[in-house]
Design a protein around this motif. Structure first.
Motif, PDB file in Angstrom:
ATOM      1  N   HIS A 507       0.839  -1.198   0.000  1.00  0.00           N
ATOM      2  CA  HIS A 507       0.000   0.000   0.000  1.00  0.00           C
ATOM      3  C   HIS A 507       0.883   1.259   0.000  1.00  0.00           C
ATOM      4  O   HIS A 507       2.043   1.217   0.405  1.00  0.00           O
ATOM      5  N   LEU A 508       0.306   2.368  -0.431  1.00  0.00           N
ATOM      6  CA  LEU A 508       1.016   3.643  -0.463  1.00  0.00           C
ATOM      7  C   LEU A 508       0.350   4.664   0.444  1.00  0.00           C
ATOM      8  O   LEU A 508      -0.880   4.746   0.497  1.00  0.00           O
ATOM      9  N   LYS A 509       1.175   5.454   1.139  1.00  0.00           N
ATOM     10  CA  LYS A 509       0.684   6.633   1.870  1.00  0.00           C
ATOM     11  C   LYS A 509       1.486   7.833   1.389  1.00  0.00           C
ATOM     12  O   LYS A 509       2.714   7.770   1.265  1.00  0.00           O
ATOM     13  N   PHE A 510       0.784   8.927   1.093  1.00  0.00           N
ATOM     14  CA  PHE A 510       1.472  10.121   0.636  1.00  0.00           C
ATOM     15  C   PHE A 510       0.535  11.314   0.786  1.00  0.00           C
ATOM     16  O   PHE A 510      -0.659  11.169   1.075  1.00  0.00           O
ATOM     17  N   ASP A 521      -3.881  14.246   2.612  1.00  0.00           N
ATOM     18  CA  ASP A 521      -3.308  12.925   2.860  1.00  0.00           C
ATOM     19  C   ASP A 521      -4.041  11.884   2.028  1.00  0.00           C
ATOM     20  O   ASP A 521      -5.258  11.979   1.825  1.00  0.00           O
ATOM     21  N   CYS A 522      -3.297  10.872   1.568  1.00  0.00           N
ATOM     22  CA  CYS A 522      -3.884   9.833   0.713  1.00  0.00           C
ATOM     23  C   CYS A 522      -3.462   8.448   1.197  1.00  0.00           C
ATOM     24  O   CYS A 522      -2.343   8.259   1.677  1.00  0.00           O
ATOM     25  N   ILE A 523      -4.346   7.490   1.037  1.00  0.00           N
ATOM     26  CA  ILE A 523      -4.020   6.081   1.212  1.00  0.00           C
ATOM     27  C   ILE A 523      -4.398   5.375  -0.085  1.00  0.00           C
ATOM     28  O   ILE A 523      -5.492   5.594  -0.627  1.00  0.00           O
ATOM     29  N   ALA A 524      -3.498   4.567  -0.607  1.00  0.00           N
ATOM     30  CA  ALA A 524      -3.721   3.873  -1.883  1.00  0.00           C
ATOM     31  C   ALA A 524      -3.446   2.384  -1.681  1.00  0.00           C
ATOM     32  O   ALA A 524      -2.302   1.947  -1.729  1.00  0.00           O
ATOM     33  N   PHE A 525      -4.511   1.616  -1.428  1.00  0.00           N
ATOM     34  CA  PHE A 525      -4.345   0.195  -1.136  1.00  0.00           C
ATOM     35  C   PHE A 525      -3.959  -0.586  -2.397  1.00  0.00           C
ATOM     36  O   PHE A 525      -4.597  -0.462  -3.445  1.00  0.00           O
ATOM     37  N   LYS A 554      -7.468  12.411  16.463  1.00  0.00           N
ATOM     38  CA  LYS A 554      -7.302  13.522  15.521  1.00  0.00           C
ATOM     39  C   LYS A 554      -7.967  13.164  14.193  1.00  0.00           C
ATOM     40  O   LYS A 554      -7.645  12.146  13.579  1.00  0.00           O
ATOM     41  N   LYS A 555      -8.899  14.019  13.752  1.00  0.00           N
ATOM     42  CA  LYS A 555      -9.646  13.749  12.525  1.00  0.00           C
ATOM     43  C   LYS A 555      -9.179  14.667  11.409  1.00  0.00           C
ATOM     44  O   LYS A 555      -8.953  15.861  11.631  1.00  0.00           O
ATOM     45  N   ASN A 556      -9.032  14.103  10.221  1.00  0.00           N
ATOM     46  CA  ASN A 556      -8.733  14.930   9.050  1.00  0.00           C
ATOM     47  C   ASN A 556      -9.269  14.242   7.791  1.00  0.00           C
ATOM     48  O   ASN A 556      -9.433  13.015   7.770  1.00  0.00           O
ATOM     49  N   LEU A 557      -9.544  15.030   6.765  1.00  0.00           N
ATOM     50  CA  LEU A 557     -10.019  14.468   5.511  1.00  0.00           C
ATOM     51  C   LEU A 557      -8.887  13.719   4.821  1.00  0.00           C
ATOM     52  O   LEU A 557      -7.725  14.158   4.843  1.00  0.00           O
ATOM     53  N   GLN A 558      -9.235  12.598   4.223  1.00  0.00           N
ATOM     54  CA  GLN A 558      -8.251  11.747   3.550  1.00  0.00           C
ATOM     55  C   GLN A 558      -8.849  11.267   2.238  1.00  0.00           C
ATOM     56  O   GLN A 558     -10.048  11.027   2.153  1.00  0.00           O
ATOM     57  N   LEU A 559      -8.010  11.148   1.215  1.00  0.00           N
ATOM     58  CA  LEU A 559      -8.452  10.618  -0.068  1.00  0.00           C
ATOM     59  C   LEU A 559      -8.092   9.135  -0.139  1.00  0.00           C
ATOM     60  O   LEU A 559      -6.928   8.767   0.053  1.00  0.00           O
ATOM     61  N   ASN A 560      -9.081   8.309  -0.394  1.00  0.00           N
ATOM     62  CA  ASN A 560      -8.849   6.870  -0.572  1.00  0.00           C
ATOM     63  C   ASN A 560      -8.697   6.625  -2.068  1.00  0.00           C
ATOM     64  O   ASN A 560      -9.670   6.638  -2.817  1.00  0.00           O
ATOM     65  N   ILE A 561      -7.463   6.431  -2.502  1.00  0.00           N
ATOM     66  CA  ILE A 561      -7.141   6.370  -3.930  1.00  0.00           C
ATOM     67  C   ILE A 561      -7.534   5.016  -4.518  1.00  0.00           C
ATOM     68  O   ILE A 561      -7.089   3.968  -4.043  1.00  0.00           O
TER      69      ILE A 561
END
Length: 566
Positions: A507-510, A521-525, A554-561
């Protein structure tokens, strides 16, 4: 495998602009609503503010009057009633709802689930014989029976009446039962056609309550069961199903039945909030495992439990069966992958047909789904059971599996299902002939684009459009599921800020920005293959869903790629 990006057609600009004006929302929200056939203020009010008052009158369903009259007569005459259902999640929840409701004021009631291996799907002769031997005069069949013409006639010859509550497509003829409840009947005017089998069971008790001036809360207490059936049976989460799921999830997350409470305690969900997705991956498989590994009556016993101690015992048994199921699943999938990877012929085919005599019949459908996902082509997994070869088949978007099997029907003992999933049996000597015939049919009829997995994109937007207000509005589109999926967006020419990291298993985090936009912030499984390219500060396109990440409070918006391209 690189996915095909498919951007949905643009909506009618007049409809979008009218809705923007009526609701005071932006282009993004208006477009998403129009895509969901929400085009007026009133429709938007129903969509964003689901209400149990919006549920349809159950007596709009053809034969509901006859069904309730026959049930009332059975209760009044102290007849024995057998609640009969399929062995999957939808069937076992349906049986649990109807059995639990009627047992509160009728003692002559039992439930019956056919054995997956000894009796197979649907109403069985063995089940009818059991009813006759034990003095049952009424069978209420749920999530099955719409094509059981001969079985219903057989029951009548033994003095047993049938009420059928099904949601599958009828054949040319309807069984000669006291009542056949199925919104998909061509002569049924019920406004919503996509109820689950458990949903049909819920409408039966809703009708009984209305007829007998009871408190509707007696039906609403089972909404968590209805929601689990809808999620697990992959029916559309639109219209009435969306209302039932909305309130069912509320109950599941605040005041679940003791059976679900026990299952929740066994799950890996640590947020305390279950979504449709959580049901599909954590609750549904455990319920299904009972029928796959031993007997689905264990699942019903769990779901109708009255005490926490009773529920804990049954949930542990079901969880053990699920662990066995996972072992079978893992081992068979490994063997199947090895059979494909070790053969150039298998790799080059446009279909997958694999056979091994000792594969467990209870999990071959799951294995077929996994292989379809990996190689993205029509797949049939076969094993030996009860003296014949049984198979489970899965398809890809756009390819009609049922039609392909029809082209091979002379090699099959029987088959049934629909466009994307089917079951079949054949004689052992026909396996090789079937492998080749099925491959020939697929090669001739499948389109090249069907062999490439696609990602369906709702809208192209810029990162500047994303903020907490948009996210709050998107949350109101929930519950997400078939035909009301979480919106997928596309954004072009983004670059990472700082470094990308490979985490977990591929997986990728960036973090990214587009021009002078804020960073996200993004998570790309499963997308670590793109690490080198994006790490070098190259521009790339993304498609994604927007979610909220909650890490240590801590909450923040994240993009699930979902996909990356360049």
């Amino acid at each position: 495998m690189q996915k095909r990006w498919v951007l949905k057609p643009k909506n009618d600009s007049n409809k979008v602009n009218n809705l923007k004006t009526e609701l005071g929302v932006n282009d993004i929200v208006a477009n998403l609503l129009v895509s969901r056939e929400v085009q007026t203020f009133e429709q938007a009010r129903y969509f964003f503010r689901p209400s149990l008052d919006h549920l349809h009158d159950p007596f709009l369903m053809k034969d509901m009057d006859q069904a309730i009259t026959r049930i009332e007569r059975a209760i009044g005459n102290k007849e024995k009633i057998l609640i009969y259902g399929d062995y999957d999640v939808d069937g076992t929840t349906a049986v649990s709802v109807v059995y639990s409701f009627f047992r509160t004021f009728h003692t002559g009631i039992e439930f019956y689930i056919p054995d997956r291996y000894a009796e197979g799907y649907g109403i069985s002769t063995q089940g009818i014989d059991y009813a006759a031997e034990h003095g049952f005069t009424l069978i209420i069949a749920l999530d099955c029976g719409i094509k059981a013409i001969e079985k219903v006639d057989y029951a009548k010859s033994k003095g047993i009446d049938f009420i059928i509550g099904d949601h599958h497509l009828p054949g040319e003829s309807i069984p000669d039962a006291v009542a056949v409840l199925d919104p998909k009947r061509s002569d049924c005017a019920y406004p919503y056609k996509e109820l689950s089998g458990c949903g049909i069971g819920f409408k039966i008790i809703q009708a009984f309550i209305l007829k007998n001036n009871m408190d509707m809360e007696a039906a609403y207490q089972y909404l968590d069961l209805v929601a689990v059936s809808i999620a697990s049976d992959i029916v559309p989460i639109t219209g009435e199903n969306r209302i039932l799921t909305f309130f069912g999830l509320k109950k599941l997350n605040t005041n679940p039945s003791v059976g679900f409470k026990a299952l929740i305690n066994l799950s890996t969900n640590r947020t305390g909030v279950f979504s449709v997705n959580d049901i599909v991956f954590q609750i549904g498989p455990r319920i299904n495992a009972a029928g796959r590994i031993e007997h689905a009556k264990d699942a019903v016993r769990l779901l109708i439990s009255k005490s926490e101690e009773e529920a804990k015992n049954f949930s542990n048994a079901v969880d053990d069966q699920n662990n066995v199921r996972k072992d079978f699943d893992l081992n068979i999938t490994k063997e199947a992958l090895s059979l494909i990877e070790s053969s150039t012929d298998n790799l080059l085919r446009k279909s997958t047909v694999l056979y091994k005599s000792d594969w467990h019949k209870g999990v071959i459908g799951i294995v077929a789904s996994r292989l379809t996902e990996k190689y993205y082509r029509p797949t049939v997994i076969l094993t030996h059971t009860n003296g014949h070869i049984a198979g489970s088949a899965r398809s890809v978007i756009g390819f009609d599996l049922y039609e392909a099997l029809s082209e091979c029907s002379d090699l099959l003992e029987q088959f049934g299902g629909h466009k994307y999933a089917a079951g079949l049996t054949m004689r052992e000597e026909n396996i090789r002939l079937f492998q080749q015939r099925f491959e020939d049919v697929v090669q001739k009829t499948i389109k090249p684009e069907m062999l490439q997995q696609e990602v369906s994109i709702d809208l192209e937007i810029n990162l500047q459009h994303i903020d907490s207000k948009l996210y709050r509005l998107l949350k109101q589109f929930e519950p997400f599921g078939p035909q009301n999926e979480a919106p997928v967006f596309m954004t072009r020419q983004v670059r990472i800020i700082g470094s990308a990291n490979i985490v977990g298993n591929n997986h990728l985090k960036f973090t990214i920005r587009q021009g002078d936009s804020p960073g996200f912030d993004c998570i790309a499984f499963g997308l670590a293959e793109h690490f080198d390219y994006i790490q070098n500060q190259n521009a790339f396109d993304i498609c994604y869903t927007i979610e909220e990440n909650n890490w240590r409070g801590k909450k923040n918006l994240q993009l699930n790629i979902k996909a990356i391209r360049y």
